[in-house]
Structure formats: structure tokens, C-alpha cells
Design a protein around this motif. Structure first.
Motif, PDB file in Angstrom:
ATOM      1  N   LYS A  37       0.697  -1.190   0.002  1.00 49.31           N
ATOM      2  CA  LYS A  37       0.112  -0.129   0.290  1.00 49.31           C
ATOM      3  C   LYS A  37       0.731   1.433   0.221  1.00 49.31           C
ATOM      4  N   TYR A  38       0.301   2.283  -0.983  1.00 52.73           N
ATOM      5  CA  TYR A  38       1.342   3.391  -0.689  1.00 52.73           C
ATOM      6  C   TYR A  38       0.811   4.778  -0.307  1.00 52.73           C
ATOM      7  N   ILE A  39       2.012   5.005   0.442  1.00 51.54           N
ATOM      8  CA  ILE A  39       1.470   6.441   1.198  1.00 51.54           C
ATOM      9  C   ILE A  39       2.682   7.329   0.299  1.00 51.54           C
ATOM     10  N   SER A  40       1.615   8.381   0.373  1.00 50.49           N
ATOM     11  CA  SER A  40       2.080   9.719   0.241  1.00 50.49           C
ATOM     12  C   SER A  40       3.237  10.722   0.836  1.00 50.49           C
ATOM     13  N   SER A  41       4.771  10.530   0.924  1.00 50.42           N
ATOM     14  CA  SER A  41       6.148  10.689   1.961  1.00 50.42           C
ATOM     15  C   SER A  41       5.278  12.398   1.697  1.00 50.42           C
ATOM     16  N   SER A  42       4.576  13.095   1.614  1.00 42.46           N
ATOM     17  CA  SER A  42       5.095  14.578   1.684  1.00 42.46           C
ATOM     18  C   SER A  42       3.444  15.133   1.895  1.00 42.46           C
ATOM     19  N   SER A  43       2.803  13.631   2.156  1.00 40.09           N
ATOM     20  CA  SER A  43       1.681  13.863   2.832  1.00 40.09           C
ATOM     21  C   SER A  43       1.552  14.478   4.461  1.00 40.09           C
ATOM     22  N   ILE A  44       1.227  15.234   5.316  1.00 40.08           N
ATOM     23  CA  ILE A  44       1.414  15.233   6.549  1.00 40.08           C
ATOM     24  C   ILE A  44       0.322  14.185   7.021  1.00 40.08           C
ATOM     25  N   THR A  45      -0.933  14.043   6.590  1.00 38.08           N
ATOM     26  CA  THR A  45      -2.096  13.392   7.741  1.00 38.08           C
ATOM     27  C   THR A  45      -2.052  11.588   6.494  1.00 38.08           C
ATOM     28  N   LYS A  46      -0.619  11.094   5.676  1.00 43.29           N
ATOM     29  CA  LYS A  46      -0.334   9.849   5.763  1.00 43.29           C
ATOM     30  C   LYS A  46      -1.531   9.442   4.529  1.00 43.29           C
ATOM     31  N   ASP A  47      -2.034  10.638   3.604  1.00 44.78           N
ATOM     32  CA  ASP A  47      -3.159  10.066   2.646  1.00 44.78           C
ATOM     33  C   ASP A  47      -1.938   8.906   1.434  1.00 44.78           C
ATOM     34  N   ALA A  48      -3.248   8.517   0.652  1.00 44.81           N
ATOM     35  CA  ALA A  48      -2.617   7.794  -0.123  1.00 44.81           C
ATOM     36  C   ALA A  48      -1.897   8.089  -1.413  1.00 44.81           C
TER      37      ALA A  48
END
Length: 401
Positions: free
Chosen positions: A345-356
Motif C-alpha cells: 500500500k502506497y502512502i504519500s511521503s509528503s502528506s502530513i495526514t499520510k494520504d494514499a
């Protein structure tokens, strides 16, 4: 009538780590975990555990197992004592079997397994920084390495061709742990060469070395007299108190300290270049839009339009560059600018809220007319990778619009 009570305590634990998975061990499950690698005690290991009164229990939630030992009493420091003291050379060996072929793709492993070799992992390591709760069994703390962690495997029939004459009594195969030595059954000298044949069936399983005139000429792992044909690897845990303190299982006085060893087999998730191949059908709205545009050098021509097609993500670390486009505008290719570690499962590394992780194909990027062509582009499948240009490895994604 009084019953006999035997107490068993944890001796050691093993776990398999795969950072590809969200839980670090196995694919998401509801009731029963399904492991990618199965650990099975060797026949010799089963005999050793029976003699020392050990019990083995699987812990599939972390892909591993726990070994319990019968204990009897405590030493002066309050540490439990093993009921039976391991003999010199005693060890526990567990075969590793690959249960999920896709694990070769999403873990950084050889894309084609070498049938002459086997992965070898051991607690005979020196790493003072390794914690008892996370003792790597690989040559490097970073994880499994296809070069450093593999050895040649050998059955009980071992032959060796030497580039010089070998005299009787000058060649031996030595078992590394026990020190047992055996001489060749036959030596055939011919011209300036020699062919040696050894019967290894009387040796324990384990690492062996061939010495000729006290010089090491060859090294291999002896698989035993009845080796499993499909073994991916082997884990060898020596019980000797001579191991470094943090890797040690039992002390010289047969005590086991409170902080039991937890050995980890850590796989590295494979990084690949993501290659999106986008095909447009004859009735695709995007194709019809491109077809209606004039050729260069007119304004708003096909070339400008194609140059304005881009894959946009919500992760600043994952960007794409157009790699190819057909002249008729029916196919496009985009390749990631850096390799991306494959994940369940991929999570955006630049998302503070850990968005997919989100990938979107857009047109007119950077212009007022910027618009979405297709949302939620699929991420790579782990079932197939393109290793034809190894070590550059691609994950191909085909999208039809």
C-alpha cells in the motif's frame, strides 16, 4: 499419585520482516496469516531438539517461530537453567521454503534463482550494535543480499577438480562448526591435474571447506544426506556460549538470560522504475481531441498538446518524465524519474495526514486549461517486473483510455 511437572521457557524467537507489507510481515488477513516463506526444522534439527527437550511453535503473524526449552532451576543470578546442556557443535537449522513466487519480485532478490546456491543465514555474527530484540541474521544489518548471503550448496557426493597433483593425506574437507575432517574416497592424478571425490554423508549439515596442503581451495554448504530439493535458504543457529554476548542463546553455565534473543530475517523491498504505457482507442475522447489538432508549426498543435500531457502525483518524491509518444497520438509512455520501492500500500511521503498515493494523468499542465484526463492511475502489480536491463528494473503498467 504425584504427577511429573516439566517447565518450558522461551529459548529464542525468529521473525521474517518484509517492509513491502503494511504490517511488515505478510499480506493483510482476517483470520489466518499466509506466509511467503515457510521455516521448517531440518531432520538433524528435529533430532537435536528431541535430545535437548526443545519445542518449536510457529508464529505466522510475523512469519517466524519460537523455540522453547525445558528448564530446571536457576543460577545464583536468578537466570533459568537449561535442563540439558548443549554439546559442542550443537545447532538448530531451519530450511526456508519460498511459498509465494511474487516475493522474488517485490523483495530485492535475484530475479532468477541459482540452483547451485542457497541463501545462508546465521547467528555467528559480530555486530555489537545489534539489539537482542532485533538481531539480524544477514551478513549486513541492512538486510538480505544476494551475494553476501548465498553459498554454494552440495549433496553428499562431492567432487573437486584441482589444477595440480594431489598426494594422499594432503586433502581434507573440514566441517566448520565441529572441526570434523574427512579425506577423499578417491584421488585420480592425471598429467598435472587431480580429481578428488568425497563422501560427505557422515558429516553434519553445515558449512564446509576443502583444504589441500593446508590451503583453502573451496567452500560450500553441505545439505545433508537427504536434502530438500526446493529449499530457498537455511537458518543456522549455533547454541555455543562462545558466540558474541548479544547473539548468544545460552551461557556457559547453561543459563538463559532474561532478555531472550529475537533473530530477524529482513528482506529489502525492491525499487523499480515505474513505466506507464498509455494506449488510446480509436474512439477515445483524448485521441479524438488530439486528432483534431493541427500539426506543427501552428499554435495549439499536436506536439504542444502531447508535451502538456503529464502524470502528476501527491508525492513530491515521485515524478514522471515522458519517455515516448507515437506520431499518431495513440500511445504514450511515462517513466518515473527515480526508482520507487514496491509496497503493498502506497502512502504519500509528503502528506502530513499520510494520504494514499494518488497518480493522475492531466492535459494542458501549467496552462489555464489544465484538466484531468484520468484519475487514480493504478500502481504496479508485484506479479511481473521487467529485469531485461538488470540492474535497472521496471514495473510496467498498461492503461487503456
Amino acid at each position: 499419585m504425584n504427577g511429573i511437572t516439566a517447565k518450558y521457557s522461551e529459548l529464542l524467537s525468529l521473525g521474517v520482516e518484509q517492509p513491502f507489507y503494511s504490517n511488515n510481515h505478510c499480506k493483510k488477513y482476517i483470520l489466518t496469516p499466509e506466509v511467503d516463506f515457510e521455516l521448517v526444522p531440518s531432520a538433524e534439527c528435529n533430532e537435536t531438539m528431541k535430545r535437548l527437550d526443545y519445542l518449536c511453535r510457529y508464529t505466522n503473524d510475523n512469519g517466524g517461530l519460537t523455540v522453547f526449552s525445558r528448564v530446571n532451576g536457576k543460577n545464583g543470578g536468578g537466570d533459568e537453567l537449561l535442563r540439558f546442556k548443549p554439546a559442542a557443535g550443537d545447532k538448530l537449522c531451519f530450511w526456508i521454503f519460498l511459498k509465494n513466487a511474487a516475493a522474488i519480485n517485490f523483495n530485492q532478490l535475484p530475479v532468477t534463482l541459482d540452483n547451485t546456491k542457497i541463501f545462508y543465514f546465521t547467528n555467528q555474527l559480530t555486530d555489537a550494535g545489534a539489539l537482542r530484540s532485533n538481531l539480524h541474521l544477514t551478513a549486513s544489518a541492512s538486510g538480505v543480499d544476494e551475494t553476501a548471503d548465498t553459498v554454494i550448496k552440495m549433496s553428499s557426493s562431492y567432487s573437486y577438480h584441482h589444477t595440480a597433483v594431489v598426494l594422499a593425506g594432503t586433502a581434507v574437507v573440514k566441517h566448520s562448526i565441529t572441526g570434523i575432517e574427512i579425506e577423499p574416497k578417491t584421488i585420480i592424478n592425471q598429467a598435472a591435474f587431480a580429481d578428488l571425490y568425497f563422501d560427505l554423508s557422515l558429516l553434519p549439515e553445515g558449512n564446509c571447506k576443502l583444504f589441500i596442503n593446508h590451503i583453502e581451495e573451496d567452500a560450500f554448504y553441505y545439505m545433508g544426506s537427504n536434502p530438500p530439493p526446493q529449499a530457498f535458504g537455511v537458518i543456522e543457529l549455533l547454541l555455543a556460549p562462545s558466540l558474541d554476548a548479544n547473539y548468544r542463546i545460552a551461557e556457559a553455565d547453561r543459563s538463559i538470560i532474561t532478555d531472550r534473543p529475537f533473530y530477524t530475517l529482513h528482506f529489502i523491498n525492491r525499487p523499480t522504475l515505474w513505466r506507464y504505457n498509455i494506449e488510446l482507442g480509436a474512439n477515445s475522447p483524448l485521441f479524438l481531441e488530439i486528432s483534431a489538432l493541427p500539426d506543427a508549426p501552428a499554435l495549439n498543435n499536436k506536439t504542444d498538446f502531447i508535451n502538456g500531457l503529464k502524470i502528476i502525483t501527491n508525492d513530491i518524491a515521485i515524478t514522471f518524465t515522458p519517455a515516448a509518444a507515437s506520431p499518431d497520438g495513440t500511445s504514450f509512455q511515462f517513466v518515473s524519474n527515480a526508482a520507487v520501492g514496491l509496497q503493498e500500500k502506497y502512502i504519500s511521503s509528503s502528506s502530513i495526514t499520510k494520504d494514499a498515493l494518488s497518480l493522475t494523468l492531466k492535459k494542458y499542465v501549467g496552462l489555464p486549461a489544465e484538466a484531468v484526463v484520468k484519475n487514480d492511475l493504478q500502481c504496479p502489480s508485484t506479479g511481473v517486473i521487467d529485469a531485461s536491463n538488470d540492474p535497472i528494473i521496471y514495473s510496467d503498467i498498461l492503461i487503456t483510455i
